[in-house]
Design an enzyme around this catalytic site. Sequence first.
Site, PDB file in Angstrom:
ATOM      1  N   SER D  22       1.210  -1.044  -0.117  1.00  0.00           N
ATOM      2  CA  SER D  22      -0.141   0.072   0.025  1.00  0.00           C
ATOM      3  C   SER D  22       0.821   1.278  -0.337  1.00  0.00           C
ATOM      4  O   SER D  22       1.685   1.396   0.924  1.00  0.00           O
ATOM      5  CB  SER D  22      -0.783   0.186   1.352  1.00  0.00           C
ATOM      6  OG  SER D  22      -1.815   1.076   1.299  1.00  0.00           O
ATOM      7  N   GLY D  47      -3.561   3.839   1.219  1.00  0.00           N
ATOM      8  CA  GLY D  47      -5.039   3.723   1.995  1.00  0.00           C
ATOM      9  C   GLY D  47      -5.817   4.653   2.090  1.00  0.00           C
ATOM     10  O   GLY D  47      -5.776   6.215   1.696  1.00  0.00           O
ATOM     11  N   LEU D  74      -0.689  10.153   4.571  1.00  0.00           N
ATOM     12  CA  LEU D  74      -1.834   9.458   4.559  1.00  0.00           C
ATOM     13  C   LEU D  74      -3.335  10.257   3.216  1.00  0.00           C
ATOM     14  O   LEU D  74      -4.173  10.045   3.585  1.00  0.00           O
ATOM     15  CB  LEU D  74      -2.583   9.199   5.485  1.00  0.00           C
ATOM     16  CG  LEU D  74      -1.939   8.274   6.453  1.00  0.00           C
ATOM     17  CD1 LEU D  74      -2.274   7.557   8.051  1.00  0.00           C
ATOM     18  CD2 LEU D  74      -1.409   6.653   5.697  1.00  0.00           C
ATOM     19  N   ASN D 128      -4.811  -0.531   8.505  1.00  0.00           N
ATOM     20  CA  ASN D 128      -3.365  -0.572   8.319  1.00  0.00           C
ATOM     21  C   ASN D 128      -4.124   0.912  10.209  1.00  0.00           C
ATOM     22  O   ASN D 128      -4.361   1.658  10.263  1.00  0.00           O
ATOM     23  CB  ASN D 128      -3.258   1.007   7.373  1.00  0.00           C
ATOM     24  CG  ASN D 128      -1.932   1.807   8.019  1.00  0.00           C
ATOM     25  OD1 ASN D 128      -1.392   1.587   8.791  1.00  0.00           O
ATOM     26  ND2 ASN D 128      -1.497   2.890   7.837  1.00  0.00           N
ATOM     27  N   CYS D 131      -2.154   3.411  12.947  1.00  0.00           N
ATOM     28  CA  CYS D 131      -2.196   5.416  12.688  1.00  0.00           C
ATOM     29  C   CYS D 131      -2.579   5.625  14.309  1.00  0.00           C
ATOM     30  O   CYS D 131      -2.795   4.339  15.080  1.00  0.00           O
ATOM     31  CB  CYS D 131      -3.544   5.395  12.119  1.00  0.00           C
ATOM     32  SG  CYS D 131      -3.305   4.826  10.045  1.00  0.00           S
ATOM     33  N   ILE D 192       6.366  -5.743   7.166  1.00  0.00           N
ATOM     34  CA  ILE D 192       5.858  -4.834   8.636  1.00  0.00           C
ATOM     35  C   ILE D 192       5.425  -3.419   7.884  1.00  0.00           C
ATOM     36  O   ILE D 192       5.575  -3.375   6.653  1.00  0.00           O
ATOM     37  CB  ILE D 192       6.979  -4.331   9.145  1.00  0.00           C
ATOM     38  CG1 ILE D 192       8.744  -4.226   8.563  1.00  0.00           C
ATOM     39  CG2 ILE D 192       7.727  -5.700  10.446  1.00  0.00           C
ATOM     40  CD1 ILE D 192       9.726  -3.871   9.256  1.00  0.00           C
ATOM     41  N   GLY D 218      12.166   0.326   2.536  1.00  0.00           N
ATOM     42  CA  GLY D 218      14.143  -0.206   1.754  1.00  0.00           C
ATOM     43  C   GLY D 218      14.459  -1.309   2.072  1.00  0.00           C
ATOM     44  O   GLY D 218      14.845  -1.412   3.572  1.00  0.00           O
ATOM     45  N   GLY D 244       9.043  -5.381   3.641  1.00  0.00           N
ATOM     46  CA  GLY D 244       9.795  -5.222   4.488  1.00  0.00           C
ATOM     47  C   GLY D 244      11.675  -5.052   2.903  1.00  0.00           C
ATOM     48  O   GLY D 244      11.691  -6.190   3.356  1.00  0.00           O
ATOM     49  N   GLY D 266       7.519  -2.916  -1.914  1.00  0.00           N
ATOM     50  CA  GLY D 266       6.851  -1.514  -1.711  1.00  0.00           C
ATOM     51  C   GLY D 266       7.805  -0.447  -2.117  1.00  0.00           C
ATOM     52  O   GLY D 266       7.862  -0.254  -3.576  1.00  0.00           O
TER      53      GLY D 266
END
Lengths: 263, 263, 303, 303
Positions: D22, D47, D74, D128, D131, D192, D218, D244, D266
């Site tokens: 995401s 998100g 977000l 998620n 938050c 994660i 990264g 991750g 990601g």
Amino acid sequence: MVVLQCIEEGRVQQNVQVNADSFEMIIQAPKIAQMAAPGQFVMVSCAEPGRSPLLRRPLSIHDVNGKTLSLLYRVVGQGTDILSHMGEKDRISILGPLGHGFTISNAGHHCLVGGGIGIAPLLLLAKNIAQTRPGEAITVLAGARNKQEFLALDKFRDRATVHIATDDGSAGHHGFVTELLDGLVATDLAVYTCGPTPMMKGVSMLCQKHGWDCQVSLESHMACGMGACLGCAVERSGIHEGVGKYVHVCKDGPVFDAEVIWA
Amino acid sequence: MVVLQCIEEGRVQQNVQVNADSFEMIIQAPKIAQMAAPGQFVMVSCAEPGRSPLLRRPLSIHDVNGKTLSLLYRVVGQGTDILSHMGEKDRISILGPLGHGFTISNAGHHCLVGGGIGIAPLLLLAKNIAQTRPGEAITVLAGARNKQEFLALDKFRDRATVHIATDDGSAGHHGFVTELLDGLVATDLAVYTCGPTPMMKGVSMLCQKHGWDCQVSLESHMACGMGACLGCAVERSGIHEGVGKYVHVCKDGPVFDAEVIWA
Amino acid sequence: MGVDLSVKIGTLSLKNPIMTASGTFGYGEEFSPFVDCADLGAIVVKGISVHPRPGNPPPRIVETEGGMLNAIGLQNGGVDRFIASKIPMLRDLNATVIVNILGDSIDDYAALARRLEPLPEVHGIEVNISCPNVKKGGVAFGTVPEMAARVTSAVKENTSKPVIIKLSPNVTDITAIALAVEEAGADGVSLINTLIGMAIDVQSRRPKLANIIGGLSGPAIKPVALRMVYQVAQVVKIPVIGIGGISSLNDVLEFLIAGATGVQIGTANFINPAVSGELVEGLTAYLLKHECSLDDLVGSLRT
Amino acid sequence: MGVDLSVKIGTLSLKNPIMTASGTFGYGEEFSPFVDCADLGAIVVKGISVHPRPGNPPPRIVETEGGMLNAIGLQNGGVDRFIASKIPMLRDLNATVIVNILGDSIDDYAALARRLEPLPEVHGIEVNISCPNVKKGGVAFGTVPEMAARVTSAVKENTSKPVIIKLSPNVTDITAIALAVEEAGADGVSLINTLIGMAIDVQSRRPKLANIIGGLSGPAIKPVALRMVYQVAQVVKIPVIGIGGISSLNDVLEFLIAGATGVQIGTANFINPAVSGELVEGLTAYLLKHECSLDDLVGSLRT
Ligand SMILES: Cc1cc2nc3c(=O)[nH]c(=O)nc-3n(C[C@H](O)[C@H](O)[C@H](O)COP(=O)(O)OP(=O)(O)OC[C@H]3O[C@@H](n4cnc5c(N)ncnc54)[C@H](O)[C@@H]3O)c2cc1C
Ligand SMILES: Cc1cc2nc3c(=O)[nH]c(=O)nc-3n(C[C@H](O)[C@H](O)[C@H](O)COP(=O)(O)OP(=O)(O)OC[C@H]3O[C@@H](n4cnc5c(N)ncnc54)[C@H](O)[C@@H]3O)c2cc1C
Ligand SMILES: Cc1cc2nc3c(=O)[nH]c(=O)nc-3n(C[C@H](O)[C@H](O)[C@H](O)COP(=O)(O)O)c2cc1C
Ligand SMILES: Cc1cc2nc3c(=O)[nH]c(=O)nc-3n(C[C@H](O)[C@H](O)[C@H](O)COP(=O)(O)O)c2cc1C
Ligand code: FES
Ligand code: FES
């Protein structure tokens, strides 16, 4: 034993490919060249400090000529790949000389057993024995997967009798280099070996059988190369309490009496 | 507006230093070269995927000639330093062409205002105007700190009248390039600018004063360069609710009508 | 050099804010060809336990992108051997020495503090309540505020030397731990210790570390360390010592600006054994050039 | 291709274990020149919140060694706009779509689940929970097992779609959170999310992110992610999705061997927008070459 060492900004003099996946790099590094002893190694940077690859790479001192140092290395990953792309006049940061090298034995006959890239530290040793022990016999037993893989043999020939073995029989003895060693008939023999662990273990077992003293040059992953991080531990033979359980390749070694590791 | 784009393994044709800290790299990248429009940019890799520097670097398309692409870049950090060391035949991964470029105005007189390295995207624009609007006036106003800093001016001269300004007065007008612009007497003028933010803001203020339309080419830190990460946001002028508060340089720009940013 | 770099941690005053991190500088001696330890703010020696520890089986280290994982397993000869063999050498180094201690129980920590108390060569104690490498001990203390506080009091009760508590980053709220140990009498906090990580050799399908998990250090963790130092410096009044991926003068400055009174150099010592001394010079030159004092710098983040 | 790559998460079955993470893949459309989203296991979209969010002021991203920090805030157009403008486009992409949702309160999460329930284009929901819970003084839902469990139940009660809870790594014990959400009915967990980090511009003495802190992603965080995936996979029975620093086939294999049923890509999408599709091909080729099935691989770590 306190070893003098320094960080030197070496200057690449040449970096030539010597077989399918190996290179020899000759570097101007007068300080380290002057201090280097057979079996010692250096830690070379493959990137600016703090950039990846982060850690220095340990490489044996293959040869020394006056102000220059020679490294014989195989490209196996990111760091050695970066090294292989270096060219004349490039700068390379070298930390060394490091570690406890070979001790030239008082035996009258010296046998150097190298497997693959393990031949690297043996050249300076051979030169050193020839120089300090004129007239004593030097035999080099070199093993490789095949004919094409042998490294630096010619440099040994004028100081030693060289026998070779290949896994595929493409040159010399068809089989393991240990078999050549087992075939040697000698009483007063000192063996020095570097190569794949199974080979070195085999060599030291044979030496125990024949009662030859044997020195092995080990490898281990290293962060500091100077005894600070304790990352390069290898287990000692026998049962030992507390810290005595491990020796550290970078400081206690890389060269050990075989019994210290295997018994 | 949907832009066609691709990842191309470009081939460096030449990479020459053009002033104290800037280089021009000419790359064979036929696909991107063919699609490129004035004001668009590319994202170039400075390392293998997953190695640092991790992110691609955004660079404007400075020029296009047939199958080749030219980038004019200033060395400011690690990535551009790596680029500056690339040589002929080296491979470079390029993502592009990206973003929304310049729109050639229907005004009869086109004024391109570049500050420092901001001149980069203006060359392809000048060429394009000259080609598609034969006979229309093109004025280039270039600013730099000093005489030595000017880039690519000669490439403009055969298609445009070039006026220069330097902060130190070492060449042309002693002062800001905006002062040259303010001096222009024209009604039917379209202004296109790229350079330091204060300069571009000054330019757009002048254009509002004179009633000229003005397009600005912005910069912002970027991760993806294609509208996915939302990292390259810049605030829009005026009050806007919700997502409307920001525009994204990589997709809505890098070229914007000045009013969208400053009003 | 015409600029005052000294900093105070409790009653201990350091020549300058540059220290070496425990476990990355041995006991100083190995580095003598590269750094004069007397020039550093302090050297923090490898963690000491009550009894000798053999450490973990190899492999103990593996490189990762921008960092490294270690699972040394707190190998050390125990406090008696430390006193017998290392203290004399440390005396000769003329350095400000901070001894890092670790234990499996509150009693261990207390006992270590007691043993070190009489030694003038030991200028301060850093308490490792956070080493991720050993299954037993370490971790628990560093992750529960009450436990962290109890270790702190136990050490404080047994020493007159300044006590620095070294915090674990593997927690939900590091400020809660920091406040707890400050409350319990800590003279300072140092952070961060390593993040717990892991790497797998795909071919053999084995962990790259014999211990399976290890501690991640180096530039890769710097952003996390800097964030935690900033957060902790906001809430505590005692000095904060920043640790994590520091390799350059710019890194040092980032931590000072974030609120650190001092910094420790860890993994960077492996890449450049002379780095700690170079950073003292670099920081001195920077302050001279910008005509600013350490105080101007520390916690000067503009937000 | 003669090898079965499909995996199941609750009632949802995916073509293969490779998904996009995401916030790193937009809504898929941007990547159509590089990947056919229909070839991926799933795409997890940016998100979505109940109301539109403008996001944080710039600068929003900064590069670090081996990684990057982001503080996008977000940004999204809100669920109504998502349904009106993105759903039709997603339908055309023919992809398995997992919608990532976020909220300030339990009610927000419940409301979002309800709004998405009727949409056939939405195949699953990823929650998620990193938050801040506004009612609870901004403590992140993902850091307290009870809160994480309550969010999970609230979402489950309002949807029949498979629910994946996305875990925060900024916790002392991620297994406790994982167990709590499993207990509360989660069909899977993904981990994660980013580690909280920070960077400072020394010259201006300002944070490099306008938001001061941001999320680290990264290759730099891969060791931490892999460790957490391994730990969580040991204790839960539901599928674990690893996230991750995954950029290469080797990375994918490491996570599968550690116990992940699937993975999400990601930051790597930014460096190579074609990477997700390439990894599907790479994994297929690997399994064929080694004549092994996904099951042989998942959780096959030898310890
Ligand atoms: C004392 C000593 C002497 C050595 N002498 C030589 C030599 O003369 N010629 C030569 O070709 N090789 C030698 N090696 C092995 C050499 O260090 C590795 O091949 C090299 O570090 C691989 O780095 P890389 O980045 O290319 O590989 P990668 O696999 O990418 O390296 C990743 C990490 O693992 C470490 N590593 C990987 N393989 C080894 C290994 N076999 N030993 C130690 N660390 C390793 C690297 O240093 C690095 O930290 C020696 C090793 C030691 C310990
Ligand atoms: C649309 C666009 C077009 C550009 N065109 C040109 C051009 O034609 N010529 C040229 O010289 N420069 C251009 N720039 C600026 C160029 O992208 C940066 O100078 C470059 O990224 C710096 O990278 P570095 O690693 O050398 O510097 P570092 O400071 O080491 O970079 C660190 C990080 O910050 C980012 N960054 C640093 N400065 C900038 C900046 N000014 N803009 C965006 N990101 C930045 C880098 O991409 C990298 O992610 C352009 C920027 C944008 C957004
Ligand atoms: C090889 C190694 C050994 C370490 N040993 C210890 C130790 O014994 N006690 C301790 O408190 N920290 C130890 N650490 C953690 C470091 O002191 C430091 O907190 C951590 O490495 C982060 O800093 P860096 O990124 O600069 O290395 C060790 C770190 C490394 C890399
Ligand atoms: C720019 C950016 C935006 C992100 N946005 C979201 C988001 O909206 N929701 C979410 O759950 N995770 C978000 N993430 C976290 C990623 O999904 C992923 O968990 C994290 O980046 C770690 O994976 P990676 O190292 O492969 O990037 C975002 C990450 C980045 C880099
Ligand atoms: S490599 Fe650090 S102690 Fe041997
Ligand atoms: S750089 Fe990613 S959206 Fe613009």
